[in-house]
Design a protein around this motif. Structure first.
Motif: not given
Length: 262
Positions: A239-257
């Motif tokens: 789940f550590g790598p899963l959280l990292v992947r989800e964090a990167k995807a969330l960063e993209s959405k935040i940056q797009q917003a």
């Protein structure tokens, strides 16, 4: 009498100290003595600021329970969320993480040298850990998400953070001192995610990954928490790598917003 800009700024700073002291108790009422101790302001100063804040609806008071954040704080928070939208943007990945791991998942926001839990979603595993709730305010470095955020700062910032939180950690978090946190920072930088092995509450473990904005500033973290048997090395590595992947995807959405708002 004319108030100088410096005096005015000092009053604003003191007012915010009072509000943060009240907010730090997670919705529980606090006494005048508690606020005075937390802010290190004099009792008359705190009393004067509380009276002004109550007049504006920013603070409420119960005879039995003490002082609370008032309805105007809630209204301002709702308005701010319309601009930043972090709760809305982060709610989907937090829910997805909780469903996948079966335990509790969180999004926490950085607030200078602290983190504030904004979102909690519980998975279907029947035994929960209740250390982290929406509104919980913790020093950076405390908890899985806090470790991830602290480790993402540069070394000078880490030192300033540890200095700023030293007294609070000594009083409230005896297992989260400088000598405890620095090895966790090094481990997080090596793994890419932070691990809390029950330092806040024995038996409650956590894993967290940092979330940044488009300027590479630390704005928060995604994390999970569970009883210790649910976060042993095999599940940490899952789940550590899963959280990292989800964090990167969330960063993209935040940056797009953020780009859309400009």
């Amino acid at each position: 009498m004319k108030v100088s800009p410096i005096q005015g700024a000092q009053s604003v700073s003191r007012t915010l100290q009072v509000l943060r002291a009240i907010a730090g108790q997670l919705g529980r009422g606090v006494s005048l003595a508690y606020i005075t101790h937390q802010t290190e302001l004099t009792k008359p100063t705190v009393h004067r600021l509380l009276q002004a804040l109550m007049a504006e609806g920013m603070v409420d008071r119960s005879e039995e329970e003490g002082y609370f954040l008032g309805p105007e704080c809630y209204a301002l928070g709702v308005i701010a969320d319309q601009r930043y939208g972090l709760s809305r943007i982060a709610s989907t990945p937090v829910k997805r993480i909780a469903e996948e791991c079966g335990d509790s998942a969180f999004f926490s926001l950085r607030s200078e040298w602290h983190s504030i839990c904004l979102i909690r979603e519980d998975g279907n595993y029947p035994i929960k850990t209740h250390v982290l709730q929406p509104g919980t305010r913790l020093p950076l470095g405390v908890g899985g998400g806090g470790i991830a955020m602290l480790a993402a700062l540069d070394d000078d910032e880490i030192e300033r953070c540890l200095d700023a939180n030293a007294e609070e950690c000594a009083t409230r978090f005896p297992h989260d001192q400088r000598s405890d946190l620095l090895p966790r920072v090094a481990e997080c930088r090596a793994l890419g995610y932070g691990i809390n092995r029950g330092s806040v509450v024995s038996g409650s473990w956590g894993v967290g990954a940092v979330v940044r904005d488009e300027a590479d500033r630390v704005i928060g973290s995604l994390s999970i928490a569970a009883i210790d048997s649910r976060l042993q090395p095999d599940r940490q590595q899952q789940f550590g790598p899963l959280l990292v992947r989800e964090a990167k995807a969330l960063e993209s959405k935040i940056q797009q917003a953020q780009r859309t708002r400009r």
